[in-house]
Write a protein that holds these residues in place. Sequence first.
Motif, mmCIF file in Angstrom:
data_model
loop_
_atom_site.group_PDB
_atom_site.id
_atom_site.type_symbol
_atom_site.label_atom_id
_atom_site.label_comp_id
_atom_site.label_asym_id
_atom_site.label_seq_id
_atom_site.Cartn_x
_atom_site.Cartn_y
_atom_site.Cartn_z
ATOM 1 N N GLY A 176 -21.547 114.174 44.465
ATOM 2 C CA GLY A 176 -20.501 115.176 44.616
ATOM 3 C C GLY A 176 -19.264 114.554 45.218
ATOM 4 N N TYR A 177 -18.412 115.391 45.748
ATOM 5 C CA TYR A 177 -17.215 114.866 46.408
ATOM 6 C C TYR A 177 -16.754 115.788 47.524
ATOM 7 N N ILE A 178 -15.899 115.236 48.347
ATOM 8 C CA ILE A 178 -15.384 115.948 49.528
ATOM 9 C C ILE A 178 -14.117 116.711 49.122
ATOM 10 N N THR A 179 -14.010 117.942 49.581
ATOM 11 C CA THR A 179 -12.870 118.806 49.256
ATOM 12 C C THR A 179 -12.111 119.178 50.535
ATOM 13 N N GLU A 180 -11.056 119.934 50.352
ATOM 14 C CA GLU A 180 -10.370 120.442 51.551
ATOM 15 C C GLU A 180 -11.279 121.477 52.235
ATOM 16 N N PRO A 181 -11.080 121.674 53.527
ATOM 17 C CA PRO A 181 -12.053 122.462 54.295
ATOM 18 C C PRO A 181 -12.234 123.896 53.800
ATOM 19 N N ASN A 182 -11.167 124.555 53.361
ATOM 20 C CA ASN A 182 -11.373 125.971 53.031
ATOM 21 C C ASN A 182 -12.051 126.209 51.684
ATOM 22 N N GLU A 183 -12.442 125.170 50.987
ATOM 23 C CA GLU A 183 -13.310 125.357 49.816
ATOM 24 C C GLU A 183 -14.770 125.543 50.238
ATOM 25 N N GLY A 184 -15.068 125.260 51.485
ATOM 26 C CA GLY A 184 -16.436 125.466 51.976
ATOM 27 C C GLY A 184 -17.411 124.431 51.443
ATOM 28 N N TYR A 185 -18.690 124.750 51.562
ATOM 29 C CA TYR A 185 -19.754 123.824 51.160
ATOM 30 C C TYR A 185 -20.420 124.411 49.935
ATOM 31 N N GLN A 186 -20.174 123.814 48.784
ATOM 32 C CA GLN A 186 -20.632 124.412 47.532
ATOM 33 C C GLN A 186 -21.619 123.527 46.788
ATOM 34 N N MET A 187 -22.583 124.170 46.151
ATOM 35 C CA MET A 187 -23.422 123.449 45.200
ATOM 36 C C MET A 187 -23.202 124.032 43.807
ATOM 37 N N ILE A 188 -22.906 123.148 42.849
ATOM 38 C CA ILE A 188 -22.757 123.574 41.463
ATOM 39 C C ILE A 188 -24.123 123.398 40.800
ATOM 40 N N ALA A 189 -24.763 124.510 40.479
ATOM 41 C CA ALA A 189 -26.114 124.454 39.898
ATOM 42 C C ALA A 189 -26.063 123.892 38.483
ATOM 43 N N LYS A 190 -27.235 123.527 37.978
ATOM 44 C CA LYS A 190 -27.317 122.983 36.607
ATOM 45 C C LYS A 190 -26.744 123.975 35.602
ATOM 46 N N SER A 191 -26.914 125.256 35.885
ATOM 47 C CA SER A 191 -26.404 126.304 34.991
ATOM 48 C C SER A 191 -24.880 126.442 35.065
ATOM 49 N N GLY A 192 -24.265 125.784 36.028
ATOM 50 C CA GLY A 192 -22.823 125.908 36.206
ATOM 51 C C GLY A 192 -22.430 126.909 37.279
ATOM 52 N N SER A 193 -23.384 127.721 37.731
ATOM 53 C CA SER A 193 -23.051 128.702 38.764
ATOM 54 C C SER A 193 -22.863 128.001 40.120
ATOM 55 N N VAL A 194 -22.053 128.623 40.970
ATOM 56 C CA VAL A 194 -21.708 128.006 42.254
ATOM 57 C C VAL A 194 -22.457 128.721 43.387
ATOM 58 N N HIS A 195 -23.114 127.938 44.241
ATOM 59 C CA HIS A 195 -23.864 128.509 45.363
ATOM 60 C C HIS A 195 -23.356 127.928 46.675
ATOM 61 N N PRO A 196 -23.283 128.749 47.701
ATOM 62 C CA PRO A 196 -22.948 128.173 49.011
ATOM 63 C C PRO A 196 -24.129 127.350 49.529
ATOM 64 N N LEU A 197 -23.827 126.167 50.073
ATOM 65 C CA LEU A 197 -24.879 125.330 50.671
ATOM 66 C C LEU A 197 -25.214 125.897 52.045
ATOM 67 N N LYS A 198 -26.519 126.012 52.326
ATOM 68 C CA LYS A 198 -26.936 126.481 53.651
ATOM 69 C C LYS A 198 -27.885 125.471 54.280
ATOM 70 N N ALA A 199 -27.694 125.253 55.549
ATOM 71 C CA ALA A 199 -28.591 124.328 56.257
ATOM 72 C C ALA A 199 -29.819 125.075 56.708
ATOM 73 N N GLN A 200 -30.941 124.715 56.160
ATOM 74 C CA GLN A 200 -32.161 125.273 56.722
ATOM 75 C C GLN A 200 -32.677 124.291 57.758
ATOM 76 N N GLY A 201 -32.786 123.032 57.330
ATOM 77 C CA GLY A 201 -33.147 121.971 58.278
ATOM 78 C C GLY A 201 -34.544 122.138 58.821
ATOM 79 N N TRP A 202 -34.826 121.313 59.765
ATOM 80 C CA TRP A 202 -36.123 121.235 60.414
ATOM 81 C C TRP A 202 -36.239 122.376 61.416
ATOM 82 N N LYS A 203 -37.260 123.223 61.268
ATOM 83 C CA LYS A 203 -37.476 124.323 62.228
ATOM 84 C C LYS A 203 -38.131 123.740 63.462
ATOM 85 N N ALA A 204 -37.357 123.531 64.492
ATOM 86 C CA ALA A 204 -37.909 122.854 65.673
ATOM 87 C C ALA A 204 -38.690 123.797 66.575
ATOM 88 N N PHE A 205 -38.378 125.062 66.554
ATOM 89 C CA PHE A 205 -39.061 126.003 67.469
ATOM 90 C C PHE A 205 -39.713 127.158 66.706
#
Lengths: 344, 344
Positions: free
Chosen positions: A315-344
Amino acid sequence: MFDNKEKTNLDELGEFGLIKHLTESIELTEKSTVKGIGDDAAVLDFSNKKTLISTDLLLENIHFDLRYVPLKHLGYKAVQVNLSDIYAMNGIASQITFSIGLSSKFPLEAVEEIYEGALIACKKYNVDLIGGDTSASAQGLVISVTSIGYADEEAITYRSGAKEGDLLCVSGDLGGAYVGLQLLEREKQIFLENPNIKPDLEGKDYIVERQLKPEARKDIVELFEAYGIKPNAMIDVSDGLASEIIHICQASNVGCKLYEEKIPLDPMTYETAREFGLDPTVCALNGGEDYELLFTVPQSDYDKIKNQLDISIIGYITEPNEGYQMIAKSGSVHPLKAQGWKAF
Amino acid sequence: MFDNKEKTNLDELGEFGLIKHLTESIELTEKSTVKGIGDDAAVLDFSNKKTLISTDLLLENIHFDLRYVPLKHLGYKAVQVNLSDIYAMNGIASQITFSIGLSSKFPLEAVEEIYEGALIACKKYNVDLIGGDTSASAQGLVISVTSIGYADEEAITYRSGAKEGDLLCVSGDLGGAYVGLQLLEREKQIFLENPNIKPDLEGKDYIVERQLKPEARKDIVELFEAYGIKPNAMIDVSDGLASEIIHICQASNVGCKLYEEKIPLDPMTYETAREFGLDPTVCALNGGEDYELLFTVPQSDYDKIKNQLDISIIGYITEPNEGYQMIAKSGSVHPLKAQGWKAF
């Protein structure tokens, strides 16, 4: 686990005896190590370099399950997980301290296996084991590793340096460690229900190894040096790709576009995820423990990166107000969310 | 312990939230800290100095008992115990990493108290908290601290430099931490038998503080510099005087004569030991956790040492085949034996 082997009680040795036993064969090979184990503190000489320090705790039944993690692998992985943080700064790892808390029910031979795994990792990555602490634990096994390394000031790569237009890149492939964990957990359940059934991991070596015996990407740091590549930002993938991308974007105050179809997946990861009814992309995004390097480089480095077989531009880095996006294989755009390691 | 206070569940915050919460107020003041918390590794600059590293594990029900150790004191002590190792190299402590493993039953406010104690210690000793790891623990509370410091090469004091004829010296007084522990253990038993009885620690502040809130002897390292004293060998007294003397003698291949009457004992330590039917000298020799500095200096430094109120000359270094001897108050000679901390 140790039924067919000799057992030596730790309390026969005592703390000093145990330390001596475990450490007497340790060789120091790093020229920055002035004094290793055997005094109040280790002494290191980084002369005109900057010193890098990182530390991790590994706790039984949180980070590992001794029912399927071999002790030697555990020692090896504990070191790799820590070295990975030094490489993620574009530095050279040079020393570790290795502390261990263990119940007196652990025989000496078990501790030896953990240490053996740690020392194999040290040797392979040219790292000196220079200290640590050894203690009884009233509960489970505790491992704490601190890794130390160095880098020239101008080589150090922070999370905060990503710039608009940078290429977003990752080494290796993702999701394997997580899918490997699902496999090990399934076999554990089967074993717990019927201890006569042997674990069926045939043909799954790669993803099982990704989970049990990860390799920190020192080779990528060396590749950067060989090709004159200086990433603008870098982090290691310990918590899952999505979480790490967001770390870089937040620290750098930028946005990003990630292309799902570009996320590197090993075929075995892909197939096994499907067998488990999991979405392979989600395993890469949220699985974690891959210990690959995620980094951004200026577009001018495209020619240096494009032919590296073990690096994917995702992918590539954009200006900040474009947010964190994932372009799916279908072409649809999804916001990226951090689930990460559930520590507690 | 937290019944009258607000409780915030750790799982509401998550790992990143907890780290952010705990660390956002941390100020970096050491000029050798280039980058603290917030990246894969911390970055330090020791330019032409040597780097010193030491690490310790503190485990619940092995190193501390939460039934009488206040959490703030625990955080404070965890830092002191580690800084002490850097001072024992005649170095300046400059940074620590602070890792913590805790059950999700711990409320945020409890973790805050531990951190608060750690940060008070950092501030008092001019040390930056530059990293760490925060994890759930399936069992008890786990604290792992790594301390980092620096020194000029020629200032570093190893255990191995003691020479025949050297004066054997120790800072402060000994045995207090051990006697304080006996007192706390006694009050715990009384409390367990009848929770309505309040602990009776009146007039025992000094020895209770020696146990719960030790102070690493940075001031002694500063005194050495001010008076131009360079010890030939040094170690901190964590395991008891006997064990530490033997460490120095073994590392230096020398013997020693220790004079019982010269061992510094605080009157409260002496009296309370007697109340418990303990020999105060044995408390000093084998008790541990005093975190005083034990060191040897050449006889030519006698004039510089003799008027230091907080340093006692307790014996001298001999040739190796005289062994490790204690001359009792009665004049009889006893071999010194290391009992030390029973780790297993």
